[in-house]
Every structure is written in C-alpha cells, then in structure tokens.
Motif scaffolding. Structure first.
Motif, mmCIF file in Angstrom:
data_model
loop_
_atom_site.group_PDB
_atom_site.id
_atom_site.type_symbol
_atom_site.label_atom_id
_atom_site.label_comp_id
_atom_site.label_asym_id
_atom_site.label_seq_id
_atom_site.Cartn_x
_atom_site.Cartn_y
_atom_site.Cartn_z
ATOM 1 N N PRO A 158 -58.370 -10.310 28.333
ATOM 2 C CA PRO A 158 -58.940 -11.630 28.622
ATOM 3 C C PRO A 158 -58.165 -12.405 29.686
ATOM 4 C CG PRO A 158 -58.654 -11.341 26.258
ATOM 5 C CD PRO A 158 -58.050 -10.158 26.924
ATOM 6 N N LEU A 159 -56.854 -12.228 29.743
ATOM 7 C CA LEU A 159 -56.081 -12.932 30.761
ATOM 8 C C LEU A 159 -56.421 -12.437 32.162
ATOM 9 C CD1 LEU A 159 -52.597 -13.042 28.998
ATOM 10 C CD2 LEU A 159 -54.223 -14.911 29.295
ATOM 11 N N VAL A 160 -56.596 -11.134 32.294
ATOM 12 C CA VAL A 160 -56.946 -10.570 33.599
ATOM 13 C C VAL A 160 -58.348 -11.013 33.994
ATOM 14 C CG1 VAL A 160 -57.346 -8.416 34.856
ATOM 15 C CG2 VAL A 160 -55.386 -8.615 33.319
ATOM 16 N N VAL A 161 -59.272 -10.974 33.048
ATOM 17 C CA VAL A 161 -60.654 -11.392 33.337
ATOM 18 C C VAL A 161 -60.688 -12.865 33.750
ATOM 19 C CG1 VAL A 161 -62.936 -11.742 32.316
ATOM 20 C CG2 VAL A 161 -61.663 -9.650 31.832
ATOM 21 N N ALA A 162 -59.939 -13.712 33.033
ATOM 22 C CA ALA A 162 -59.906 -15.139 33.366
ATOM 23 C C ALA A 162 -59.275 -15.373 34.732
ATOM 24 C CB ALA A 162 -59.144 -15.906 32.294
ATOM 25 N N LEU A 163 -58.213 -14.645 35.028
ATOM 26 C CA LEU A 163 -57.550 -14.792 36.315
ATOM 27 C C LEU A 163 -58.467 -14.389 37.463
ATOM 28 C CD1 LEU A 163 -54.939 -15.370 37.899
ATOM 29 C CD2 LEU A 163 -54.367 -12.977 37.595
ATOM 30 N N LEU A 164 -59.117 -13.252 37.324
ATOM 31 C CA LEU A 164 -60.025 -12.791 38.373
ATOM 32 C C LEU A 164 -61.236 -13.708 38.512
ATOM 33 C CD1 LEU A 164 -59.894 -8.932 37.778
ATOM 34 C CD2 LEU A 164 -58.753 -10.262 39.571
ATOM 35 N N GLY A 165 -61.776 -14.170 37.381
ATOM 36 C CA GLY A 165 -62.917 -15.086 37.429
ATOM 37 C C GLY A 165 -62.555 -16.407 38.074
ATOM 38 N N GLY A 166 -61.392 -16.952 37.716
ATOM 39 C CA GLY A 166 -60.941 -18.204 38.320
ATOM 40 C C GLY A 166 -60.691 -18.066 39.807
#
Length: 87
Positions: free
Chosen positions: A12-20
């Motif tokens: 989830p941290l990677v997904v949030a970082l890439l999405g942001g």
C-alpha cells in the motif's frame, strides 16, 4: 524476480507513493481540508518516527556497549549537523 515485483506492487505504501506522484505530475491538487490534513500529518512524521525509534531502542541492553554508544553519540552530535550544514 517477478514474485518480488508483485509483492512490491501490492504494498500500500508503494501504491500510494506512485499514485500521489502521478496525480502531482498531472497537476491535480487536493481540496483545502484534505490538503490541511496532509500537511498536519507531514509535520507529525518526524516526531512520530522518533517516538517509534525510542520505543524500539528501549528493549536494548546498554551494559558493556560504551564504545558503540560513544561512536553513535559522536555521529549524532558532530557528523549529522555538519552534513546538514553542507546540504
């Protein structure tokens, strides 16, 4: 290798970082209330990390570790501020 990339991609941290990052590059901005919440959470990041570090260090025994403690203290008090001044 593909399994590792799949695990990283589901983090989830990677997904949030890439999405942001994608939203930021697209020029999308947050409305005022979520932006303020984000700013407050960003300001709390360092203190919360220090508390977590302190909690994890509380479990270590320091008896017989004078050399290690002296080295870590020297790095903390001398080298870290010097690097901060250079950056």
């Amino acid at each position: 290798m593909i399994g590792v990339l799949g695990d990283v991609g589901r983090n989830p941290l990677v997904v949030a970082l890439l999405g942001g990052a994608a939203l930021r590059m697209a020029g999308v901005s947050l409305p005022p209330v979520p932006a303020r919440l984000r700013d407050l959470m960003a300001q709390a990041g360092a203190p919360v990390a220090l508390i977590g570090l302190g909690v994890s260090l509380a479990t270590y025994q320091i008896k017989g570790e004078a050399t290690t403690i002296a080295l870590i203290s020297a790095i903390k008090l001398l080298i870290t501020p010097a690097v901060g001044l250079l950056v």
